[in-house]
Design a protein around this motif. Structure first.
Motif, PDB file in Angstrom:
ATOM      1  N   ALA A 121      82.117  45.856  54.258  1.00  0.00           N
ATOM      2  CA  ALA A 121      83.311  46.053  55.076  1.00  0.00           C
ATOM      3  C   ALA A 121      84.582  45.633  54.355  1.00  0.00           C
ATOM      4  O   ALA A 121      85.652  46.190  54.604  1.00  0.00           O
ATOM      5  CB  ALA A 121      83.173  45.278  56.379  1.00  0.00           C
ATOM      6  N   ASN A 122      84.469  44.664  53.472  1.00  0.00           N
ATOM      7  CA  ASN A 122      85.652  44.154  52.775  1.00  0.00           C
ATOM      8  C   ASN A 122      85.781  44.650  51.345  1.00  0.00           C
ATOM      9  O   ASN A 122      86.601  44.136  50.593  1.00  0.00           O
ATOM     10  CB  ASN A 122      85.646  42.621  52.814  1.00  0.00           C
ATOM     11  CG  ASN A 122      85.818  42.116  54.225  1.00  0.00           C
ATOM     12  OD1 ASN A 122      86.724  42.517  54.924  1.00  0.00           O
ATOM     13  ND2 ASN A 122      84.917  41.264  54.659  1.00  0.00           N
ATOM     14  N   SER A 123      84.978  45.633  50.964  1.00  0.00           N
ATOM     15  CA  SER A 123      85.076  46.162  49.605  1.00  0.00           C
ATOM     16  C   SER A 123      86.334  47.013  49.469  1.00  0.00           C
ATOM     17  O   SER A 123      86.818  47.605  50.430  1.00  0.00           O
ATOM     18  CB  SER A 123      83.837  46.984  49.248  1.00  0.00           C
ATOM     19  OG  SER A 123      83.858  48.220  49.928  1.00  0.00           O
ATOM     20  N   ALA A 124      86.846  47.061  48.271  1.00  0.00           N
ATOM     21  CA  ALA A 124      88.073  47.812  47.995  1.00  0.00           C
ATOM     22  C   ALA A 124      87.844  49.314  48.077  1.00  0.00           C
ATOM     23  O   ALA A 124      88.789  50.083  48.230  1.00  0.00           O
ATOM     24  CB  ALA A 124      88.608  47.437  46.622  1.00  0.00           C
ATOM     25  N   THR A 125      86.610  49.768  47.961  1.00  0.00           N
ATOM     26  CA  THR A 125      86.326  51.202  47.976  1.00  0.00           C
ATOM     27  C   THR A 125      86.215  51.760  49.391  1.00  0.00           C
ATOM     28  O   THR A 125      86.074  52.970  49.551  1.00  0.00           O
ATOM     29  CB  THR A 125      85.002  51.496  47.227  1.00  0.00           C
ATOM     30  OG1 THR A 125      83.947  50.797  47.886  1.00  0.00           O
ATOM     31  CG2 THR A 125      85.091  51.067  45.781  1.00  0.00           C
TER      32      THR A 125
END
Length: 177
Positions: A121-125
């Motif tokens: 959920a917090n990934s940059a992608t």
């Protein structure tokens, strides 16, 4: 005041009787919204209860989110307040967890799955908002606005004293008033 004659009386009677011929179900059709899946069924409540207890678990000092019934709060907010697109995103995510057998996992495995969801959920992608961020926000909102969260999760002072703005923060639990 208008004088009532036979013509006016017939007009009033016609309007009243016309209203009784409108099927009540037509009025209620406007109340149906979104998906027919309810987050209030037992399986979803068990799933949401397991998730919120991992996000805000019970500690020695305070009860957890599940004891504060945050799972019901989440179901209510998602069903009544979220737009169809956001509601569907959450339902798809929860359905995937149910399909994967999340409720049958060990406590450690449940924690690992939730930890992985948080990383995703917090990934940059991530292009679209992840459903887990919504669940996390709703869990915090529900817990810290519940009686248990306010009175036992935070330090509670129903009659607060004066404000001291120059006191440095020492890591204590925040006050709620």
């Amino acid at each position: 005041m208008e004088k009532i004659n036979r013509r006016n009386a017939m007009g009033i009677l016609a309007r009243w009787s016309a209203g009784s011929f409108i099927p009540f179900s037509w009025i209620l059709k406007g109340c149906t919204y979104g998906s027919s899946i309810s987050l209030f069924n037992k399986e979803y409540q068990a799933l949401l209860g397991a998730i919120v207890e991992i996000i805000l678990p019970e500690t020695d000092e305070s009860p957890g989110a599940k004891e504060a019934n945050v799972q019901y709060f989440i179901a209510l907010i998602v069903e009544d307040c979220y737009e169809v697109e956001n509601k569907d995103r959450i339902l798809v995510g929860l359905n995937q967890l149910l399909k994967d057998g999340f409720l049958d996992f060990s406590a450690q495995k449940k924690y690992e799955v939730i930890e992985q969801l948080d990383i995703e959920a917090n990934s940059a992608t991530q292009k679209i908002p992840h459903y887990f961020n919504a669940l996390k926000s709703l869990t915090q909102w529900g817990y810290f606005s519940s009686k248990i969260g306010i009175t036992q999760g935070l330090r509670y002072n129903p009659i607060p004293g004066y404000y001291k703005g120059c006191v440095p923060y020492n890591g204590e639990i925040a006050w709620y008033s």
